[in-house]
Design an enzyme around this catalytic site. Structure first.
Site, PDB file in Angstrom:
ATOM      1  CE  LYS A  98      39.933  59.803  -1.893  1.00 21.98           C
ATOM      2  NZ  LYS A  98      39.614  59.517  -3.310  1.00 21.98           N
TER       3      LYS A  98
ATOM      4  CB  ILE B  60      38.677  67.895  -7.204  1.00 20.57           C
ATOM      5  CG1 ILE B  60      37.281  67.710  -7.476  1.00 20.57           C
ATOM      6  CG2 ILE B  60      38.950  69.144  -8.057  1.00 20.57           C
ATOM      7  CD1 ILE B  60      36.375  68.765  -6.892  1.00 20.57           C
TER       8      ILE B  60
ATOM      9  CG  HIS C  58      38.350  52.559 -14.414  1.00 22.78           C
ATOM     10  ND1 HIS C  58      38.750  51.402 -14.112  1.00 22.78           N
ATOM     11  CD2 HIS C  58      37.461  52.910 -13.493  1.00 22.78           C
ATOM     12  CE1 HIS C  58      38.442  51.092 -12.858  1.00 22.78           C
ATOM     13  NE2 HIS C  58      37.537  51.944 -12.585  1.00 22.78           N
TER      14      HIS C  58
END
Length: 387
Positions: free
Chosen positions: A385, A153, A315
């Site tokens: 994390k 995040i 990705h």
């Protein structure tokens, strides 16, 4: 773009021999139509290469989707700019987010939160719920949890110093268990049919069989779980940012996209099952997210609709060193230096996520120049994390 043996097209300028050989084995499967597309971030995976786009006629290879079904990214652009964070201790925001979202593998919520209740209800009503309950009966408590490894995040600033919230996660333990069940069933099915495989993790299921139908049901359920899992986490991150700046957060732009999944798509005049294992859909104008690694840039992109690349794009940065190798190669002191100015977890647990364990994101994006255009470049100021 490079053509390899006529069955494999590669956009990767950095491609080690082992990864190339693995991709060639997958591309040689008789039901690959028209070819396998290898993205710029390609690296070794289980069975199929991470960073590959695999179109299959009448079959799906469960390991080509992977064990983190529906893994992907979500980003929200807020109304704030850097001035809203200036002079504040961002380690406090790091702590707030860390307490709000369960981190690391196996860490779940203690109860289903009110924001998660409608999402849990939606998942309970979907086909595949019996398989999910059988695989992991506590899946409602997993909704809104991050996981470990390269899941994260972040709070980031774009090129105009606007504040973005950015996160990466998938279908958690329930998706892993569902995937493992069906990878094993595919191996059993191929064995029963007398199919010889170059790699047992290339075992596949054939359309029209009960085994295929059961996998497709579980796959679609887990993909939806992963999408809603990111939404649930983002709700919590938005709440914590609002508390931190003492103002309600407005969501001015939202992107939520898978990069480990399968969909029915049409390519080269054929209806195929398209498995993107570490790749995003990049149809013309389609919004997408391509993260870098810890301490490097991430990108909000728009697809260019490259039909030769099967409407796909990378990705992320893609690993350059295995996790074990990274722990041998890199030091905590160097990681601390690379993360200067970023609020993060300050732990040896993250050595395998060192930026140099990954391909240079600038090179990956250069290789992807005919796949996507960059809309925003993000630089992280908070990185959360799981260990």
């Amino acid at each position: 773009m490079e053509t390899i043996n006529g069955r494999l097209l590669s956009w990767a300028s950095i491609l080690d021999p082992g990864t190339r050989e693995q991709a060639e084995r997958t591309a040689a499967m008789p039901f690959i139509r028209p070819y396998l597309a290898l993205m710029p971030d390609a690296h070794l995976g289980k069975g199929a290469t991470v960073g590959s786009v695999i179109p299959t006629e009448g079959t799906i290879i469960p390991a080509a989707v992977g064990v983190d079904i529906g893994c992907g990214m979500m980003a929200v652009r807020t109304q704030f700019d850097a001035s809203a964070l200036a002079g504040r201790d961002l380690s406090v925001l790091h702590g707030q987010i860390s307490r709000s979202v369960p981190l690391s593998a196996g860490r779940n919520n203690k109860a289903v939160r009110p924001t998660a209740e409608p999402r849990v209800a939606e998942l309970r009503a979907l086909p595949g719920i019996a398989q999910a309950d059988g695989a992991a009966g506590n899946w409602p408590l997993q909704l809104g949890s991050l996981g470990s490894g390269n899941h994260f995040i972040e709070v980031s600033l774009d090129e105009q110093d606007r504040v973005w919230l950015f996160l990466h996660s998938g279908s958690r333990g329930v998706g892993n268990k569902l995937a493992s069940v069906h990878i094993r069933r595919a191996q059993e099915w191929c064995r029963a049919q007398g199919v010889e495989l170059a790699d047992r993790d290339l075992a596949y299921l054939q359309e029209g069989t009960p085994e295929f139908d059961a996998y497709l049901e579980a796959l679609r359920w887990a993909q939806r779980f992963a999408f809603l899992n990111r939404e649930e986490m983002m709700d919590r991150v938005v709440e914590q940012l609002g508390r931190f700046v003492r103002d309600d957060v407005q969501r001015l732009e939202t992107v939520n996209c898978h990069h480990n999944y399968t969909e029915r798509e049409r390519h080269d005049g054929r209806e195929v099952w398209l498995s993107r294992k570490g790749a995003i859909s990049a149809r013309r104008g389609q919004a997408g997210l391509i993260p870098g690694s810890m301490g490097t840039a991430s990108y909000v992109v728009s697809g260019l609709g490259n039909a030769t690349a099967l409407m796909s794009a990378p990705h992320g940065a893609g690993r350059n060193h295995s996790r074990n190798a990274a722990r041998r190669l890199f030091s905590r002191a160097d990681l601390e230096q690379r993360m200067t100015g970023i609020a993060w977890g300050h732990s040896d647990a993250f050595l395998d996520e060192h930026p140099d364990a990954y391909k240079p994101i600038d090179q990956v994006m250069a290789d992807a120049a005919d796949l996507v255009e960059v809309r925003h470049t993000l630089r992280q100021v908070v990185n959360v994390k799981g260990d």
